[in-house]
Design a protein around this motif. Structure first.
Motif, short mmCIF file in Angstrom:
data_model
loop_
_atom_site.label_atom_id
_atom_site.label_comp_id
_atom_site.label_asym_id
_atom_site.label_seq_id
_atom_site.Cartn_x
_atom_site.Cartn_y
_atom_site.Cartn_z
N GLY A 67 41.46 38.25 50.44
CA GLY A 67 40.27 37.43 50.20
C GLY A 67 39.36 38.06 49.16
N HIS A 68 39.19 39.38 49.25
CA HIS A 68 38.39 40.10 48.26
C HIS A 68 38.98 39.95 46.87
N LYS A 69 40.28 40.22 46.73
CA LYS A 69 40.89 40.21 45.41
C LYS A 69 40.90 38.82 44.80
N ALA A 70 41.11 37.78 45.64
CA ALA A 70 41.17 36.42 45.12
C ALA A 70 39.90 36.06 44.35
N LEU A 71 38.75 36.50 44.86
CA LEU A 71 37.50 36.23 44.17
C LEU A 71 37.22 37.26 43.09
N ALA A 72 37.62 38.51 43.33
CA ALA A 72 37.33 39.58 42.38
C ALA A 72 37.94 39.30 41.01
N VAL A 73 39.15 38.76 40.98
CA VAL A 73 39.80 38.54 39.68
C VAL A 73 39.06 37.49 38.87
N ASN A 74 38.40 36.55 39.55
CA ASN A 74 37.60 35.54 38.86
C ASN A 74 36.25 36.11 38.42
N LEU A 75 35.61 36.87 39.29
CA LEU A 75 34.35 37.50 38.91
C LEU A 75 34.54 38.44 37.73
N SER A 76 35.72 39.04 37.63
CA SER A 76 36.00 39.92 36.50
C SER A 76 35.97 39.15 35.18
N ASP A 77 36.43 37.90 35.19
CA ASP A 77 36.34 37.08 33.98
C ASP A 77 34.89 36.81 33.61
N LEU A 78 34.05 36.54 34.59
CA LEU A 78 32.62 36.35 34.30
C LEU A 78 32.02 37.65 33.75
N ALA A 79 32.44 38.79 34.32
CA ALA A 79 31.94 40.07 33.83
C ALA A 79 32.30 40.28 32.37
N ALA A 80 33.53 39.92 32.00
CA ALA A 80 33.97 40.10 30.62
C ALA A 80 33.18 39.25 29.65
N CYS A 81 32.62 38.15 30.15
CA CYS A 81 31.81 37.26 29.33
C CYS A 81 30.33 37.65 29.35
N GLY A 82 29.95 38.50 30.31
CA GLY A 82 28.55 38.87 30.47
C GLY A 82 27.75 37.87 31.29
N ALA A 83 28.44 37.02 32.05
CA ALA A 83 27.78 35.93 32.77
C ALA A 83 27.31 36.34 34.16
N THR A 84 26.35 35.59 34.68
CA THR A 84 25.83 35.77 36.03
C THR A 84 26.51 34.76 36.97
N PRO A 85 27.13 35.19 38.07
CA PRO A 85 27.80 34.26 38.97
C PRO A 85 26.84 33.25 39.60
N VAL A 86 27.33 32.02 39.78
CA VAL A 86 26.54 30.95 40.40
C VAL A 86 27.26 30.41 41.63
N GLY A 87 28.56 30.19 41.58
CA GLY A 87 29.30 29.64 42.71
C GLY A 87 30.77 29.54 42.38
N PHE A 88 31.58 29.16 43.39
CA PHE A 88 33.02 29.03 43.15
C PHE A 88 33.62 27.99 44.06
N THR A 89 34.78 27.47 43.64
CA THR A 89 35.57 26.57 44.48
C THR A 89 36.87 27.27 44.86
N LEU A 90 37.45 26.85 45.98
CA LEU A 90 38.67 27.45 46.50
C LEU A 90 39.69 26.38 46.84
#
Length: 343
Positions: A67-90
């Motif tokens: 569960g951690h990794k499933a979201l972490a890999v997406n948050l990593s893409d936001l990090a690479a863009c410099g973005a602030t997380p807002v929400g996600f779908t599953l």
């Protein structure tokens, strides 16, 4: 086989009506669509990633870490863009509705989501082979996104955190390498519970010229930057080797700078092409070195300078004496890879 139905499953494990939502989330789970409203003057940053059992993770992986990794890999893409997380779908495909698995998976998922103020706003569930697809939404001021296309000749090349330990753990689990049990446990944590560098990505806005997350290997993901920016790179082999954290392969502990050493070759393979690290590789002008160090301190993230962007195309991996390290390093490719975590 559980008698739990789709909507009961969602209500029990994924609906969190008691949790306050960010102001950008007008409507979350419960309707056919979520409604999102970006902060005035901001742009959306959106990314999707899919994790497939047997391809991206072992079938018997701890569901909490999955569960951690499933979201972490997406948050990593936001990090690479410099973005602030807002929400996600599953979107979640499950062989069966196993109550204990769902409890642990959702706990790992939401622990990371809460740490980054990134709520689940919608999705879908179905029965089928285990497959997890997440789409994450972030926001960023216009013109401040870190892109792959901004690298400039003369830039320093930087890497966050450590590289190579996830690949080392995977090779140990495949039986192709070996580590003492405590070292393997630490390396396996890097494989199964990566740390998305969201705070560092935000701190690099206006400082770094280009960035990408290291998911398929340093050479491959740096290569995306170089191709998009129409430049090349010289990587310092000794500095790259120092990125591995596992004590059994630490260059400081083993003195692995002999170009002919088999262990040197192994370290370079893990660091340069291993993948699954979810760190950031980024470039910035030499004048920004103090700012980069400050960004690392502010985000509590190690940052290491490992090379230079060049006008000459291609990537050269160089020893301190200027000679070129020789090796056949290839980053992960989903359609060319033969071995998988489930094989």
């Amino acid at each position: 086989m559980s008698s739990l139905g789709e909507f009961e499953l969602i209500a029990q494990y994924f609906a969190r009506a008691h949790r306050p939502l960010p102001t950008q989330v007008v409507l979350g789970i419960g309707d056919d669509c979520a409604l999102l409203q970006p902060t005035p003057g901001m742009q959306w940053a959106i990314s999707s990633d899919m994790l497939v059992s047997g391809r991206h993770f072992f079938a018997d992986v701890d569901p909490r870490t999955l569960g951690h990794k499933a979201l972490a890999v997406n948050l990593s893409d936001l990090a690479a863009c410099g973005a602030t997380p807002v929400g996600f779908t599953l979107a979640l495909s499950l062989p069966e509705a196993n109550a204990q698995w769902l409890h642990d998976f959702s706990q790992g998922l939401f622990a990371l989501a809460d740490a980054h103020s990134c709520p689940l706003v919608g999705g879908d569930t179905t029965q089928g082979p285990l497959n997890i697809c997440i789409t994450v939404f972030g926001e960023i001021p216009p013109g401040q996104a870190l892109l792959r296309s901004g690298a400039q000749a003369g830039d320093d090349i930087w890497v966050s955190g450590t590289l190579g330990d996830a690949a080392l753990a995977l090779h140990c689990l495949w039986g192709r390498d070996a580590l003492p049990a405590p070292d393997l446990a630490r390396a396996r944590q890097r494989l199964e519970q990566p740390s998305p560098r969201v705070a560092l990505g935000q701190a690099l806005r206006g400082v770094a010229h280009a960035a990408a997350d290291v998911s398929d290997g340093l050479l491959g993901d740096l290569g995306h930057i170089l191709k998009a920016s129409k430049v090349g790179a010289d990587l310092m082999a000794a500095d790259a080797m120092n990125l591995i954290a596992s004590s059994a392969y630490s260059t400081s502990a083993n003195g692995l700078f002999d170009p002919q050493s088999n262990r040197t070759a192994a370290v370079l393979e893990y660091v340069l092409s291993g993948g699954d690290d979810y760190e950031l590789v980024f470039t910035a002008a030499p004048a920004e070195r103090e700012a980069i160090a400050a960004a690392g301190t502010k985000s509590n993230t190690r940052v290491t300078r490992v090379g230079t962007v060049t006008s000459a195309p291609g990537v050269r991996v160089l020893w301190p004496d200027g000679s070129q390290a020789l090796g056949k390093w290839a980053s992960f490719d989903h359609f060319k890879a033969v071995a998988t975590p489930g094989s």
